[in-house]
Design a protein around this motif. Structure first.
Motif, mmCIF file in Angstrom:
data_model
loop_
_atom_site.group_PDB
_atom_site.id
_atom_site.type_symbol
_atom_site.label_atom_id
_atom_site.label_comp_id
_atom_site.label_asym_id
_atom_site.label_seq_id
_atom_site.Cartn_x
_atom_site.Cartn_y
_atom_site.Cartn_z
ATOM 1 N N ALA A 199 112.274 -19.097 -48.518
ATOM 2 C CA ALA A 199 111.274 -19.147 -47.449
ATOM 3 C C ALA A 199 109.854 -19.080 -48.003
ATOM 4 N N ILE A 200 109.668 -18.393 -49.106
ATOM 5 C CA ILE A 200 108.325 -18.224 -49.662
ATOM 6 C C ILE A 200 107.867 -19.475 -50.406
ATOM 7 N N ASP A 201 108.756 -20.089 -51.180
ATOM 8 C CA ASP A 201 108.372 -21.191 -52.049
ATOM 9 C C ASP A 201 108.364 -22.559 -51.374
ATOM 10 N N ALA A 202 108.882 -22.646 -50.188
ATOM 11 C CA ALA A 202 109.006 -23.946 -49.529
ATOM 12 C C ALA A 202 107.659 -24.456 -49.032
ATOM 13 N N LYS A 203 107.541 -25.779 -48.964
ATOM 14 C CA LYS A 203 106.362 -26.389 -48.350
ATOM 15 C C LYS A 203 106.452 -26.171 -46.848
ATOM 16 N N LYS A 204 105.320 -25.890 -46.243
ATOM 17 C CA LYS A 204 105.280 -25.657 -44.807
ATOM 18 C C LYS A 204 104.184 -26.506 -44.189
ATOM 19 N N THR A 205 104.376 -26.881 -42.943
ATOM 20 C CA THR A 205 103.359 -27.644 -42.236
ATOM 21 C C THR A 205 102.840 -26.832 -41.058
ATOM 22 N N SER A 206 101.570 -27.006 -40.779
ATOM 23 C CA SER A 206 100.927 -26.301 -39.676
ATOM 24 C C SER A 206 99.551 -26.921 -39.470
ATOM 25 N N TYR A 207 98.651 -26.120 -38.944
ATOM 26 C CA TYR A 207 97.255 -26.531 -38.764
ATOM 27 C C TYR A 207 96.352 -25.512 -39.444
ATOM 28 N N ALA A 208 95.174 -25.966 -39.845
ATOM 29 C CA ALA A 208 94.173 -25.092 -40.458
ATOM 30 C C ALA A 208 92.854 -25.257 -39.722
ATOM 31 N N SER A 209 92.098 -24.177 -39.686
ATOM 32 C CA SER A 209 90.743 -24.193 -39.143
ATOM 33 C C SER A 209 89.830 -23.612 -40.219
ATOM 34 N N TYR A 210 88.548 -23.443 -39.897
ATOM 35 C CA TYR A 210 87.644 -22.872 -40.893
ATOM 36 C C TYR A 210 86.800 -21.760 -40.280
ATOM 37 N N TYR A 211 86.286 -20.910 -41.168
ATOM 38 C CA TYR A 211 85.482 -19.759 -40.765
ATOM 39 C C TYR A 211 84.100 -20.188 -40.270
ATOM 40 N N HIS A 212 83.608 -19.506 -39.289
ATOM 41 C CA HIS A 212 82.240 -19.685 -38.814
ATOM 42 C C HIS A 212 81.292 -19.041 -39.828
ATOM 43 N N ASP A 213 80.070 -19.537 -39.900
ATOM 44 C CA ASP A 213 79.078 -18.995 -40.841
ATOM 45 C C ASP A 213 78.758 -17.530 -40.594
ATOM 46 N N LYS A 214 78.988 -17.029 -39.392
ATOM 47 C CA LYS A 214 78.646 -15.636 -39.089
ATOM 48 C C LYS A 214 79.465 -14.642 -39.915
ATOM 49 N N PHE A 215 80.562 -15.093 -40.544
ATOM 50 C CA PHE A 215 81.390 -14.196 -41.348
ATOM 51 C C PHE A 215 80.909 -14.069 -42.790
ATOM 52 N N ASN A 216 79.949 -14.898 -43.209
ATOM 53 C CA ASN A 216 79.401 -14.798 -44.570
ATOM 54 C C ASN A 216 78.872 -13.396 -44.822
ATOM 55 N N GLY A 217 79.247 -12.819 -45.961
ATOM 56 C CA GLY A 217 78.756 -11.497 -46.341
ATOM 57 C C GLY A 217 79.563 -10.343 -45.793
ATOM 58 N N ARG A 218 80.507 -10.598 -44.913
ATOM 59 C CA ARG A 218 81.352 -9.525 -44.372
ATOM 60 C C ARG A 218 82.556 -9.301 -45.276
ATOM 61 N N LYS A 219 83.103 -8.098 -45.220
ATOM 62 C CA LYS A 219 84.300 -7.793 -46.000
ATOM 63 C C LYS A 219 85.519 -8.451 -45.386
ATOM 64 N N THR A 220 86.387 -8.948 -46.259
ATOM 65 C CA THR A 220 87.676 -9.485 -45.817
ATOM 66 C C THR A 220 88.692 -8.347 -45.829
ATOM 67 N N ALA A 221 89.889 -8.625 -45.364
ATOM 68 C CA ALA A 221 90.944 -7.612 -45.345
ATOM 69 C C ALA A 221 91.313 -7.140 -46.749
ATOM 70 N N SER A 222 91.072 -7.981 -47.749
ATOM 71 C CA SER A 222 91.375 -7.600 -49.137
ATOM 72 C C SER A 222 90.273 -6.751 -49.757
ATOM 73 N N GLY A 223 89.142 -6.635 -49.068
ATOM 74 C CA GLY A 223 88.012 -5.882 -49.596
ATOM 75 C C GLY A 223 86.953 -6.753 -50.247
ATOM 76 N N GLU A 224 87.265 -8.026 -50.479
ATOM 77 C CA GLU A 224 86.282 -8.946 -51.045
ATOM 78 C C GLU A 224 85.219 -9.278 -49.998
ATOM 79 N N ILE A 225 84.055 -9.660 -50.472
ATOM 80 C CA ILE A 225 82.998 -10.121 -49.580
ATOM 81 C C ILE A 225 83.220 -11.611 -49.338
ATOM 82 N N PHE A 226 83.250 -12.006 -48.077
ATOM 83 C CA PHE A 226 83.513 -13.404 -47.739
ATOM 84 C C PHE A 226 82.325 -14.285 -48.078
ATOM 85 N N ASP A 227 82.622 -15.440 -48.661
ATOM 86 C CA ASP A 227 81.617 -16.440 -49.002
ATOM 87 C C ASP A 227 82.153 -17.802 -48.570
#
Length: 122
Positions: free
Chosen positions: A24-52
């Motif tokens: 289940a982990i290694d298989a190719k999967k299909t779905s849809y993707a979107s993108y982040y709005h600019d307002k999230f620049n500089g905020r912390k992500t769930a991993s603790g990194e700063i979003f860029d």
């Protein structure tokens, strides 16, 4: 008789574990993707990194942080590799929220979502 039944149950359990290992982990999967709005620049992500929005990163609900994913736009065949550093998207029809730079690399940012295929890469 009890011992025989116990052995059968153990064999079934063992075969069951091996048949689902990494499939289940290694298989190719299909779905849809979107993108982040600019307002999230500089905020912390769930991993603790700063979003860029200029880096090639993405959010996924279940993949471990630091996982590299090859994302292919199913409309034009363009590919990009992104690193998972956040959780989301919290919309059932999408598997990834990508940074604007990554999304723009394979799709048109004037469109909100694109159909994708994605898989884990080393």
């Amino acid at each position: 008789m009890k011992r025989f039944i116990l052995v059968i149950i153990m064999m079934i359990s063992t075969f069951g574990i091996y048949s689902f290992k990494n499939s289940a982990i290694d298989a190719k999967k299909t779905s849809y993707a979107s993108y982040y709005h600019d307002k999230f620049n500089g905020r912390k992500t769930a991993s603790g990194e700063i979003f860029d929005n200029g880096k090639f990163t993405a959010a996924n609900r279940t993949l471990p942080f630091g996982t590299n994913i090859k994302v292919t736009n199913l409309n034009n065949g363009k590919e990009v590799i992104v690193k998972v550093n956040d959780r989301g998207p919290f919309h059932s029809s999408r598997a990834l929220d990508m940074s604007k730079a990554a999304f723009d690399e394979i799709g048109d940012i004037d469109r909100g979502t694109i159909p994708i295929e994605y898989e884990i890469v080393d």
